[in-house]
Motif scaffolding. Structure first.
Motif, PDB file in Angstrom:
ATOM      1  N   ALA A   7     -52.553  23.645  38.419  1.00 44.19           N
ATOM      2  CA  ALA A   7     -52.655  25.063  38.743  1.00 44.19           C
ATOM      3  C   ALA A   7     -51.470  25.831  38.186  1.00 44.19           C
ATOM      4  N   ALA A   8     -50.315  25.171  38.027  1.00 43.69           N
ATOM      5  CA  ALA A   8     -49.128  25.843  37.524  1.00 43.69           C
ATOM      6  C   ALA A   8     -48.238  24.858  36.783  1.00 43.69           C
ATOM      7  N   ALA A  10     -44.296  25.120  34.913  1.00 41.69           N
ATOM      8  CA  ALA A  10     -43.155  26.012  34.693  1.00 41.69           C
ATOM      9  C   ALA A  10     -41.893  25.213  34.425  1.00 41.69           C
ATOM     10  N   ASP A  12     -38.156  25.220  35.488  1.00 40.35           N
ATOM     11  CA  ASP A  12     -37.316  25.760  36.553  1.00 40.35           C
ATOM     12  C   ASP A  12     -35.901  25.211  36.427  1.00 40.35           C
ATOM     13  N   TYR A  34     -53.641  22.350  42.961  1.00 40.07           N
ATOM     14  CA  TYR A  34     -54.167  23.231  43.984  1.00 40.07           C
ATOM     15  C   TYR A  34     -53.740  22.692  45.343  1.00 40.07           C
TER      16      TYR A  34
END
Length: 43
Positions: A7-8, A10, A12, A34
């Motif tokens: 879902a994501a 990134a 960081d 999710y």
């Protein structure tokens, strides 16, 4: 039903993670799926 689906994704700062003792000042790849796989009518 959502196994293996992301879902994501990134990059960081590592200070946000529990790994902040290792390689301070670096970035880490964060991935997430999710949150809930239960079938409900509300979210």
């Amino acid at each position: 039903m959502n196994y293996g689906q992301l879902a994501a994704v990134a990059l960081d700062p590592i200070e946000k993670k529990p790994l902040y003792h290792f390689y301070p000042g670096r970035v880490i790849l964060s991935i997430g799926s999710y949150g809930c796989n239960l079938d409900r009518l509300y979210t």
